[in-house]
Design a protein around this motif. Sequence first.
Motif, PDB file in Angstrom:
ATOM      1  N   GLU A 160       0.820  -1.211   0.000  1.00 11.49           N
ATOM      2  CA  GLU A 160       0.000   0.000   0.000  1.00 11.49           C
ATOM      3  C   GLU A 160       0.857   1.266   0.000  1.00 11.49           C
ATOM      4  N   ASP A 161       2.139   1.148   0.376  1.00 10.29           N
ATOM      5  CA  ASP A 161       3.002   2.331   0.391  1.00 10.29           C
ATOM      6  C   ASP A 161       3.007   3.023  -0.966  1.00 10.29           C
ATOM      7  N   ASP A 162       3.213   2.245  -2.014  1.00 10.41           N
ATOM      8  CA  ASP A 162       3.266   2.834  -3.355  1.00 10.41           C
ATOM      9  C   ASP A 162       1.911   3.373  -3.773  1.00 10.41           C
ATOM     10  N   ALA A 163       0.843   2.684  -3.390  1.00 10.90           N
ATOM     11  CA  ALA A 163      -0.500   3.149  -3.751  1.00 10.90           C
ATOM     12  C   ALA A 163      -0.806   4.497  -3.110  1.00 10.90           C
ATOM     13  N   VAL A 164      -0.405   4.677  -1.843  1.00 11.65           N
ATOM     14  CA  VAL A 164      -0.615   5.955  -1.163  1.00 11.65           C
ATOM     15  C   VAL A 164       0.210   7.053  -1.836  1.00 11.65           C
ATOM     16  N   HIS A 165       1.452   6.709  -2.184  1.00  7.37           N
ATOM     17  CA  HIS A 165       2.315   7.699  -2.835  1.00  7.37           C
ATOM     18  C   HIS A 165       1.752   8.099  -4.199  1.00  7.37           C
ATOM     19  N   GLN A 166       1.276   7.133  -4.972  1.00  8.06           N
ATOM     20  CA  GLN A 166       0.721   7.428  -6.288  1.00  8.06           C
ATOM     21  C   GLN A 166      -0.549   8.263  -6.176  1.00  8.06           C
ATOM     22  N   ARG A 167      -1.343   8.016  -5.134  1.00  9.17           N
ATOM     23  CA  ARG A 167      -2.540   8.828  -4.906  1.00  9.17           C
ATOM     24  C   ARG A 167      -2.156  10.272  -4.662  1.00  9.17           C
ATOM     25  N   TRP A 168      -1.154  10.501  -3.779  1.00 11.76           N
ATOM     26  CA  TRP A 168      -0.701  11.861  -3.516  1.00 11.76           C
ATOM     27  C   TRP A 168      -0.142  12.503  -4.780  1.00 11.76           C
ATOM     28  N   LEU A 169       0.661  11.753  -5.544  1.00 11.29           N
ATOM     29  CA  LEU A 169       1.281  12.302  -6.746  1.00 11.29           C
ATOM     30  C   LEU A 169       0.228  12.739  -7.758  1.00 11.29           C
ATOM     31  N   ALA A 170      -0.815  11.938  -7.915  1.00  7.83           N
ATOM     32  CA  ALA A 170      -1.888  12.294  -8.845  1.00  7.83           C
ATOM     33  C   ALA A 170      -2.578  13.578  -8.402  1.00  7.83           C
ATOM     34  N   MET A 171      -2.796  13.725  -7.083  1.00  9.70           N
ATOM     35  CA  MET A 171      -3.407  14.952  -6.562  1.00  9.70           C
ATOM     36  C   MET A 171      -2.485  16.137  -6.788  1.00  9.70           C
ATOM     37  N   ARG A 172      -1.208  15.976  -6.475  1.00 13.90           N
ATOM     38  CA  ARG A 172      -0.244  17.067  -6.669  1.00 13.90           C
ATOM     39  C   ARG A 172      -0.236  17.561  -8.098  1.00 13.90           C
ATOM     40  N   ASN A 173      -0.180  16.619  -9.039  1.00  7.04           N
ATOM     41  CA  ASN A 173      -0.102  16.984 -10.448  1.00  7.04           C
ATOM     42  C   ASN A 173      -1.393  17.638 -10.940  1.00  7.04           C
ATOM     43  N   ALA A 174      -2.532  17.044 -10.603  1.00 10.04           N
ATOM     44  CA  ALA A 174      -3.815  17.566 -11.079  1.00 10.04           C
ATOM     45  C   ALA A 174      -4.085  18.959 -10.517  1.00 10.04           C
ATOM     46  N   GLN A 175      -3.839  19.126  -9.224  1.00 11.83           N
ATOM     47  CA  GLN A 175      -4.098  20.432  -8.601  1.00 11.83           C
ATOM     48  C   GLN A 175      -3.139  21.487  -9.125  1.00 11.83           C
ATOM     49  N   GLY A 176      -1.882  21.117  -9.330  1.00 13.60           N
ATOM     50  CA  GLY A 176      -0.925  22.065  -9.883  1.00 13.60           C
ATOM     51  C   GLY A 176      -1.299  22.499 -11.286  1.00 13.60           C
ATOM     52  N   GLN A 177      -1.763  21.569 -12.091  1.00 17.93           N
ATOM     53  CA  GLN A 177      -2.173  21.899 -13.455  1.00 17.93           C
ATOM     54  C   GLN A 177      -3.371  22.848 -13.461  1.00 17.93           C
ATOM     55  N   VAL A 178      -4.332  22.592 -12.571  1.00 18.07           N
ATOM     56  CA  VAL A 178      -5.502  23.476 -12.478  1.00 18.07           C
ATOM     57  C   VAL A 178      -5.087  24.868 -12.037  1.00 18.07           C
ATOM     58  N   LEU A 179      -4.212  24.949 -11.033  1.00 18.77           N
ATOM     59  CA  LEU A 179      -3.746  26.247 -10.551  1.00 18.77           C
ATOM     60  C   LEU A 179      -3.060  27.021 -11.672  1.00 18.77           C
ATOM     61  N   ARG A 180      -2.169  26.362 -12.381  1.00 14.92           N
ATOM     62  CA  ARG A 180      -1.456  27.032 -13.472  1.00 14.92           C
ATOM     63  C   ARG A 180      -2.414  27.483 -14.567  1.00 14.92           C
ATOM     64  N   HIS A 181      -3.362  26.613 -14.934  1.00 12.93           N
ATOM     65  CA  HIS A 181      -4.318  26.965 -15.985  1.00 12.93           C
ATOM     66  C   HIS A 181      -5.174  28.160 -15.581  1.00 12.93           C
ATOM     67  N   ASN A 182      -5.697  28.147 -14.343  1.00 12.92           N
ATOM     68  CA  ASN A 182      -6.590  29.223 -13.907  1.00 12.92           C
ATOM     69  C   ASN A 182      -5.901  30.578 -13.915  1.00 12.92           C
ATOM     70  N   LEU A 183      -4.616  30.599 -13.544  1.00 12.45           N
ATOM     71  CA  LEU A 183      -3.889  31.870 -13.537  1.00 12.45           C
ATOM     72  C   LEU A 183      -3.457  32.272 -14.941  1.00 12.45           C
ATOM     73  N   GLN A 184      -2.916  31.335 -15.707  1.00 14.36           N
ATOM     74  CA  GLN A 184      -2.430  31.685 -17.037  1.00 14.36           C
ATOM     75  C   GLN A 184      -3.558  32.059 -17.987  1.00 14.36           C
ATOM     76  N   ALA A 185      -4.774  31.608 -17.703  1.00 12.17           N
ATOM     77  CA  ALA A 185      -5.914  31.978 -18.546  1.00 12.17           C
ATOM     78  C   ALA A 185      -6.155  33.482 -18.537  1.00 12.17           C
ATOM     79  N   LEU A 186      -5.692  34.167 -17.475  1.00 13.11           N
ATOM     80  CA  LEU A 186      -5.883  35.617 -17.381  1.00 13.11           C
ATOM     81  C   LEU A 186      -5.077  36.368 -18.430  1.00 13.11           C
ATOM     82  N   ARG A 187      -4.076  35.717 -19.002  1.00 12.41           N
ATOM     83  CA  ARG A 187      -3.325  36.369 -20.077  1.00 12.41           C
ATOM     84  C   ARG A 187      -4.238  36.695 -21.253  1.00 12.41           C
TER      85      ARG A 187
END
Length: 284
Positions: A160-187
């Motif tokens: 389960e160690d890897d499964a927990v890590h992969q869950r966090w990684l997916a959240m990190r990536n998805a949330q970061g992409q949304v944050l970047r998109h929402n701000l860069q859209a203001l251009r």
Amino acid sequence: MNGSRRLTPHEIADTLRERIRAGELRPGERLPTQAELAGKFGVERGAVRQALRVLQDAGLLADVSRGRPPRVAEPAPARGEPQPTMVALAPRLIEAFSAPHVRIDAACLTAGSLIPALGEPLRLVHEGRLRPERIDARILLPSRDINLAFPVSVDAGSDEDDAVHQRWLAMRNAQGQVLRHNLQALRGTHDIDVHVTFRALPFTPPVKLYLLNGVEALFAHYMITRRAERTEHGTLEMYDTRGSESLLFSFAQRAGQRDAAFVEQSQKWFDALWETITTDLTLS
């Protein structure tokens, strides 16, 4: 008072904001009437009304639309008493976005708290009530390659160690992409000069830290709890954070010498760490 060029509502708001921050206008004090302010700044009353609304949205003025001069608002509770991150961060970001140059520096586990907190200032930008000219966001998130201190599986060393890590990684990536998109859209929508950069922390941050425009620092200790989460492959038992519920402490330069020193030292720490970490983080 400004020669042949008339001040914009944003410039009027900036002038009044500096008077509030400098203590020339104190909490509870009434401002002059709109007509008096219009005469002082040499503008139409409509420009004054827009400026007052900007300051009200930033939490600096109260009673703006009650038929009498507005008053300087009392300091937000987040400055004196810590509040959950999800409650305290949004109004601080609204005030930050009222400046021409918005600077957001953050060190955290994911961008999970930033995304909803940015919702209100972005809405006000889209409505034309906030008009920043430039936004710089520097975000430090843990590298995908480190062994995180949290979240971790309750059963250390199991599959389960890897499964927990992969869950966090997916959240990190998805949330970061949304944050970047929402701000860069203001251009494209508002012709705002936007720069969003992520870099990879080589350790798990024990606290979340937000630095706003170099004048305010907010931090919270991560609250760790044991919890279970269902996935398509079963149930994960883990020790995880409650980031949105972590109590956020606010330190602002205008609040006094001790707070100003904390802001300055926090900014120096972040800048030094940012320069040390030269690898940009890939959100994939």
